[in-house]
Design an enzyme around this catalytic site. Structure first.
Site, mmCIF file in Angstrom:
data_model
loop_
_atom_site.group_PDB
_atom_site.id
_atom_site.type_symbol
_atom_site.label_atom_id
_atom_site.label_comp_id
_atom_site.label_asym_id
_atom_site.label_seq_id
_atom_site.Cartn_x
_atom_site.Cartn_y
_atom_site.Cartn_z
ATOM 1 N N SER A 41 0.814 -1.226 0.000
ATOM 2 C CA SER A 41 0.000 0.000 0.000
ATOM 3 C C SER A 41 0.840 1.266 0.000
ATOM 4 C CB SER A 41 -0.950 0.006 1.210
ATOM 5 O OG SER A 41 -0.216 -0.013 2.425
ATOM 6 N N SER A 111 0.307 -3.813 10.823
ATOM 7 C CA SER A 111 -0.450 -3.703 12.083
ATOM 8 C C SER A 111 -1.947 -3.864 11.831
ATOM 9 C CB SER A 111 -0.157 -2.373 12.791
ATOM 10 O OG SER A 111 -0.215 -1.267 11.912
#
Length: 205
Positions: A41, A111
């Site tokens: 990303s 995360s």
């Protein structure tokens, strides 16, 4: 690590040089900028581009990258849900120490779980955590796939891969949300820098 596992003989040592002292020396406040998003990303790209921009302005910085940390501090951890949680716990503690040192910390980690990111946020003072959501579609992330990880995950060669066989919990209200599938790196950095610069201004003596 749970409270009951902490050694009763470990006592917090107060220091003579405080975070405020270090911030005054550096000429800016410290904080933690946490980049989250799927693999591919753009987290690491934006962390390093942002760090370069901050460094050019004379800011004290340190970048923490997921892959790099797993070569050392978290080399003993896998990718199960529990190991991911422990990975982020360790990173949060390390990042908090860097914030105390007076640095602007830039952390790039998938995360995937909101609760783990919240724990990292809770380690620092209110206002000292900026969550940057690298919002990029799975399709585009797979197209980028420079490491070939998605292809391996699709073939079942990698277990517990976020976005394929393990969930990703997107931030609900991040300080910065970037459509990294459409925005350029420069545009993303400009938006990040606006928030970081506002938060790191020293006020008073």
């Amino acid at each position: 690590m749970s409270e009951q596992n902490k050694s009763p003989n470990a006592v917090w040592q107060e220091v003579s040089v405080t975070r405020a002292n270090r911030e005054k020396l550096h000429g800016h406040r410290s904080l933690l900028v946490w980049f989250t998003g799927l693999s591919g990303s753009g987290k690491s790209t934006l962390v390093h581009a942002t760090e370069q921009a901050l460094h050019a302005r004379g800011r004290r910085t340190y970048a923490l990258d997921g892959d790099n940390v797993r070569h050392g501090l978290c080399a003993d951890l896998g990718f199960s849900d529990n190991d991911r949680t422990e990975n982020i716990r360790r990173i949060g503690e390390v990042a908090n120490l860097f914030v105390d040192s007076g640095a602007i910390v830039l952390a790039a980690f998938i995360s995937p779980f909101r609760a783990d990111r919240q724990k990292a946020r809770n380690l620092v003072d209110p206002g000292d955590f900026i969550e940057v959501f690298c919002d990029c579609s799975l399709e585009i992330c797979e197209q980028r796939d420079v490491k070939g990880l998605y292809k391996k995950a699709r073939r079942g060669e990698i277990k517990d891969f976020t976005g394929i066989s393990s969930p990703y919990e997107a931030p609900i209200d991040p300080e910065v949300s970037l459509n990294t599938g459409e925005l350029s790196v420069a545009e993303c950095v400009e938006r990040i820098m606006a928030v970081v610069e506002a938060r790191t201004q020293l006020t008073g003596d």
